[in-house]
Design a protein around this motif. Sequence first.
Motif, PDB file in Angstrom:
ATOM      1  N   ALA A  35     -28.383 -11.245  17.582  1.00 43.30           N
ATOM      2  CA  ALA A  35     -27.318 -12.102  17.063  1.00 43.30           C
ATOM      3  C   ALA A  35     -26.295 -11.273  16.291  1.00 43.30           C
ATOM      4  O   ALA A  35     -25.754 -11.719  15.282  1.00 43.30           O
ATOM      5  N   TYR A  78     -22.081 -17.174  24.312  1.00 41.08           N
ATOM      6  CA  TYR A  78     -23.291 -16.685  23.647  1.00 41.08           C
ATOM      7  C   TYR A  78     -24.223 -17.845  23.321  1.00 41.08           C
ATOM      8  O   TYR A  78     -25.444 -17.732  23.500  1.00 41.08           O
ATOM      9  N   GLN A  79     -23.668 -18.938  22.838  1.00 43.53           N
ATOM     10  CA  GLN A  79     -24.485 -20.113  22.504  1.00 43.53           C
ATOM     11  C   GLN A  79     -25.305 -20.564  23.705  1.00 43.53           C
ATOM     12  O   GLN A  79     -26.519 -20.804  23.604  1.00 43.53           O
ATOM     13  N   GLN A  80     -24.657 -20.665  24.856  1.00 44.22           N
ATOM     14  CA  GLN A  80     -25.344 -21.115  26.061  1.00 44.22           C
ATOM     15  C   GLN A  80     -26.439 -20.138  26.474  1.00 44.22           C
ATOM     16  O   GLN A  80     -27.571 -20.542  26.792  1.00 44.22           O
ATOM     17  N   GLN A  81     -26.112 -18.839  26.457  1.00 46.36           N
ATOM     18  CA  GLN A  81     -27.090 -17.831  26.877  1.00 46.36           C
ATOM     19  C   GLN A  81     -28.289 -17.790  25.934  1.00 46.36           C
ATOM     20  O   GLN A  81     -29.442 -17.734  26.367  1.00 46.36           O
ATOM     21  N   ALA A  82     -28.025 -17.820  24.628  1.00 49.99           N
ATOM     22  CA  ALA A  82     -29.115 -17.719  23.656  1.00 49.99           C
ATOM     23  C   ALA A  82     -30.012 -18.958  23.699  1.00 49.99           C
ATOM     24  O   ALA A  82     -31.239 -18.846  23.588  1.00 49.99           O
ATOM     25  N   ARG A  83     -29.425 -20.123  23.869  1.00 51.08           N
ATOM     26  CA  ARG A  83     -30.240 -21.342  23.931  1.00 51.08           C
ATOM     27  C   ARG A  83     -31.113 -21.357  25.184  1.00 51.08           C
ATOM     28  O   ARG A  83     -32.256 -21.828  25.143  1.00 51.08           O
ATOM     29  N   LEU A  98     -34.368 -14.920  16.377  1.00 50.84           N
ATOM     30  CA  LEU A  98     -32.942 -14.611  16.406  1.00 50.84           C
ATOM     31  C   LEU A  98     -32.642 -13.655  15.251  1.00 50.84           C
ATOM     32  O   LEU A  98     -32.996 -13.949  14.103  1.00 50.84           O
ATOM     33  N   TYR A 105     -22.268 -16.920  15.186  1.00 53.94           N
ATOM     34  CA  TYR A 105     -23.107 -16.855  16.377  1.00 53.94           C
ATOM     35  C   TYR A 105     -24.479 -17.484  16.097  1.00 53.94           C
ATOM     36  O   TYR A 105     -25.021 -18.217  16.934  1.00 53.94           O
ATOM     37  N   VAL A 109     -26.081 -21.191  17.700  1.00 55.26           N
ATOM     38  CA  VAL A 109     -27.353 -21.321  18.420  1.00 55.26           C
ATOM     39  C   VAL A 109     -28.268 -22.340  17.740  1.00 55.26           C
ATOM     40  O   VAL A 109     -28.876 -23.186  18.395  1.00 55.26           O
TER      41      VAL A 109
END
Length: 319
Positions: A35, A78-83, A98, A105, A109
Amino acid sequence: MTRLRVLAIVGATATGKSDIAVHLAERLGGEIINADALQLYRGMDIGTAKILPAERRGIPHHLLDVLDVTEEASVSAYQQQARQLIDGIRERGRLPILVGGSGLYIRAVLDDIEFPPTDPAVRARLEQEAADQGLSALRERLIRTDPASAERIGAADARRVIRALEVKEITGRPFTAFMPQRRYIHPGTVQLGIQRPRPELHERIERRVHSMVERGLLDEVRTLRAAGLDRGLTARRAIGYEQALAVLDGTMTCEQAIEATIVGTRRLVRKQDTWFRRDPRVHWICAEQTTSGSMADVLLDHALTALNDVEVVASGEDS
């Protein structure tokens, strides 16, 4: 007792987050999600203090080295990928951890945050209107169409006035409707904040910057420049990289660049500290210097105690 579902290790740069995260991942059966916005970039290793493969101790690390330096980092992407990664890690029966100091960022998430869409054509038109008619005309329009947002945006903040009008035009919803809510999307989320006494942190920053130069930061920047670093809107402005570019261009000496990087990093630390201190949900752990045992073991003991305290409180609230 509430089961821990997502763990976030947060705090300012140079506090030792990466090290404690690896040890926690070993103890708790976790996988780490980066993150730190700058550690998303391939090749930006020395200047971002990216954890070395040998230091990861076999723990999977995700979202490192996923962007070229010519690309612009996107919080919504980034939000979509990390979730998605969090869901996958949990499906494997492991704990998502995280780790980083990029506050927006992390919130993107963990919290219930929706990012409004953008439309380059609409924004370009609004920017042209601001240039032709003046910002005051656009602000008057915002007051008429979205008074709540107008109250929260400074009269001279052209970027946010234009953004609010863009969102209203595209979605039909006020800009304030997209303001983040301090509500975890995963119940059982815990944030641990790593802090150090300011004099100690300043010493760590100074040592880190000198170490970066000794390890070859200038050579790293030369390589990145060949890969297009000068075209990267985000990457080229990163603390340490901007100064290294100045050295290569002859507008700074190495000594001046080192001092500017130290000062810039200290300024970043203050901003990060202010950001995370605003969130009352962060459980802070002071990682002071110690003469007995390794620092990692001391931090690990404190972190596990904090996790237990948080879960006990949550269990009492649920009963």
